[in-house]
Design a protein around this motif. Sequence first.
Motif, short mmCIF file in Angstrom:
data_model
loop_
_atom_site.label_atom_id
_atom_site.label_comp_id
_atom_site.label_asym_id
_atom_site.label_seq_id
_atom_site.Cartn_x
_atom_site.Cartn_y
_atom_site.Cartn_z
N GLN A 2 0.84 -1.19 0.00
CA GLN A 2 0.00 0.00 0.00
C GLN A 2 0.87 1.24 0.00
N ALA A 3 0.63 2.14 -0.94
CA ALA A 3 1.41 3.36 -1.06
C ALA A 3 0.94 4.41 -0.05
N PRO A 4 1.82 5.32 0.37
CA PRO A 4 1.41 6.42 1.26
C PRO A 4 0.45 7.37 0.54
N SER A 5 -0.21 8.21 1.32
CA SER A 5 -1.02 9.27 0.72
C SER A 5 -0.11 10.34 0.12
N ALA A 6 -0.63 11.12 -0.81
CA ALA A 6 0.16 12.16 -1.45
C ALA A 6 0.39 13.32 -0.48
N PRO A 7 1.60 13.90 -0.49
CA PRO A 7 1.83 15.09 0.34
C PRO A 7 0.91 16.23 -0.11
N THR A 8 0.52 17.06 0.83
CA THR A 8 -0.34 18.21 0.52
C THR A 8 0.33 19.49 1.00
N GLY A 9 -0.19 20.60 0.54
CA GLY A 9 0.25 21.91 1.04
C GLY A 9 1.66 22.28 0.65
N LEU A 10 2.14 21.81 -0.49
CA LEU A 10 3.50 22.17 -0.92
C LEU A 10 3.59 23.68 -1.13
N ARG A 11 4.64 24.30 -0.56
CA ARG A 11 4.76 25.74 -0.59
C ARG A 11 6.22 26.16 -0.56
N VAL A 12 6.50 27.36 -1.08
CA VAL A 12 7.82 27.97 -1.00
C VAL A 12 7.90 28.77 0.29
N THR A 13 8.93 28.51 1.09
CA THR A 13 9.06 29.20 2.38
C THR A 13 10.20 30.20 2.42
N GLY A 14 11.01 30.25 1.35
CA GLY A 14 12.10 31.22 1.34
C GLY A 14 12.93 31.09 0.09
N THR A 15 13.58 32.17 -0.33
CA THR A 15 14.45 32.16 -1.49
C THR A 15 15.68 33.02 -1.24
N THR A 16 16.77 32.69 -1.94
CA THR A 16 17.96 33.54 -2.02
C THR A 16 18.37 33.58 -3.49
N THR A 17 19.52 34.17 -3.77
CA THR A 17 19.99 34.19 -5.16
C THR A 17 20.35 32.81 -5.66
N SER A 18 20.57 31.83 -4.76
CA SER A 18 21.02 30.50 -5.19
C SER A 18 20.23 29.36 -4.55
N SER A 19 19.13 29.66 -3.85
CA SER A 19 18.40 28.58 -3.19
C SER A 19 16.90 28.88 -3.13
N ILE A 20 16.12 27.79 -3.05
CA ILE A 20 14.68 27.86 -2.85
C ILE A 20 14.32 26.87 -1.74
N SER A 21 13.63 27.33 -0.71
CA SER A 21 13.23 26.48 0.41
C SER A 21 11.76 26.10 0.28
N LEU A 22 11.48 24.83 0.58
CA LEU A 22 10.13 24.28 0.43
C LEU A 22 9.67 23.65 1.74
N ALA A 23 8.36 23.54 1.89
CA ALA A 23 7.77 22.77 3.00
C ALA A 23 6.45 22.18 2.50
N TRP A 24 5.99 21.14 3.18
CA TRP A 24 4.73 20.48 2.82
C TRP A 24 4.17 19.76 4.03
N ASN A 25 2.92 19.32 3.93
CA ASN A 25 2.27 18.59 5.02
C ASN A 25 2.58 17.10 4.90
N ALA A 26 2.70 16.44 6.04
CA ALA A 26 3.11 15.04 6.07
C ALA A 26 2.08 14.12 5.43
N SER A 27 2.58 13.05 4.83
CA SER A 27 1.73 11.98 4.30
C SER A 27 1.44 10.96 5.38
N THR A 28 0.49 10.08 5.12
CA THR A 28 0.20 8.97 6.02
C THR A 28 0.38 7.66 5.27
N ASP A 29 0.60 6.57 6.04
CA ASP A 29 0.82 5.25 5.44
C ASP A 29 0.40 4.19 6.43
N ASP A 30 -0.02 3.02 5.95
CA ASP A 30 -0.48 1.96 6.85
C ASP A 30 0.64 1.41 7.72
N VAL A 31 1.88 1.47 7.23
CA VAL A 31 3.03 1.02 8.02
C VAL A 31 3.86 2.19 8.53
#
Length: 556
Positions: A357-386
């Motif tokens: 059984q596959a986990p659920s898809a992550p939700t709420g993917l978003r950009v939380t910060g940027t610089t001239t050479s980086s992009i920061s991301l965050a998302w909500n946790a997935s769930t799984d039977d195991v």
Amino acid sequence: MTRTIWRRPLTTTLATTALVAATVLPVATTATAATEPLGDAAARHGKTVGFALDPGRLSESGYRAVADREFSLVVGENAMKWDATEPARGSFSWGAADRVASYAAAQGADLYGHTLVWHQQLPGWVQGLTGTELRTAMTDHVRAVAGHFAGDVEAWDVVNEAFEDDGSRRQSVFQQRLGDGYIEDALRAARAADPDADLCLNDYSTDGINAKSTAIYDLVADFKARGVPIDCVGFQAHLIVGQVPSTLTQDLRRFADLGVDVRITELDIRMNTPADAQKLAQQASDYAKVFQACLDVDRCTGVTLWGITDRYSWIPGVFPGQGAALVWDDAYAPKPAYAAIAEVLGARDDGPGGDEQAPSAPTGLRVTGTTTSSISLAWNASTDDVGVAGYRVFRDGTQVAEVAATSFTDTGLTAGTAHVYAVRAVDAAGNLSATSGTVTGETEEGGGEPTGTCTVAYTASSWNTGFTGSIRITNDSTTALHGWTLRFAFPDGQTVQQGWSAQYAQQGSTVTVTPAPWNTTLGAGASVDIGFNGAHSGINTEPTSFTLDGAACEVA
């Protein structure tokens, strides 16, 4: 030494997962292996099944799942070679090599050392030594590396590829400057450093009775007669579909009759690509023949596969137009060769089961910060039977990371550029979730490139449609660089196939190089030597522009 055979109970199910290399993100797919792990099956014959480990791939769940399940012996693909362990004379770097050893110990698997003395992947400082100085450096290196792993390594490839196909000595830097005695010197130094490790000679194209294998046979016979420490001989077995030598078993047996162990050390069986059902069936038969040959010789300790997946095989970079040489395909699905090996070993059918059984898809993917050479991301946790094991992060359709946390910072990007991101969850069995929604992030605009802080020397040695590239990077600034990034572009569509002493990523013509675990810091005024095998289409113009951490470098 007293040989330990497979000390770890293994789980009996495996989910293998298709990895993403296209610009369209696929849905989750799984394939479950229901046979007993190969290492367990081989143990009942007193043999081990090994694989060449790139420790940098262990964070990739598909790679890790196969590695954890199938094997009873581990060898470092590149981590224990001279350029990785002693990049500067007397200065040793154990990071990647220790990771290989730690992984083997955690798995309860045997650790095989590769390699102490080889004419390839030598740091530049070794090439400049002559006579007594080179002999001293060689024996010092052997003692230091073998000594560092004393008590952990079951066997060492002490000298690798010392002979030509006609049976003459390879005219390496060691042979030319030290003469025939260097092999004996290296073996004696290794014995002094670790009296309990088996000491081996290892070579390719020795898998049948021929001039080369006979020359090595004669050398081993001489060493045994004179009391030179020699315990084993490795047969690399980089083979071609349909061409397993008819004298393979006879060849292994004649060496065993000298009183040494034998091992198939680097097995892969390549074909002209693309693969098809007929070629894969022949490949399966060939893998079975090689494993059967080892089973038929009492002193054959086992078989080592030179990697896990076709995705990372060295073959296409050296033999253009050929590949599909390993037992798992690009997506970690077992090929017909897997079932053929399992049958030869008498692997038991463990039946269906395991986590599918596959986990659920992550939700709420978003950009939380940027610089001239980086992009920061965050998302909500997935769930799984195991349980969710981690998350794969994709930039513009290509996987760039696998993390355990629900956040990630993508670094080393170009200023003022936009990228589309997506995330998929993966569980311990390798089941992938559906794709999250996408989000676009853009790096901040930069203020121009500083210059004059670095020098790059680039050379290429070409053949047919392949080449080996060597790069020396020098930090000309007054400040040490930590976690440096080198970028350059190929002018003629060349591609990087396999690299060493660094990590390589390529998008279009642009190549991004980041450090290996042992050379992340580049001190002020210091240099680092790295290299790779590449492919070209007949024209191999050298790159003329390089940047180091965004600063334009002078080209030597």
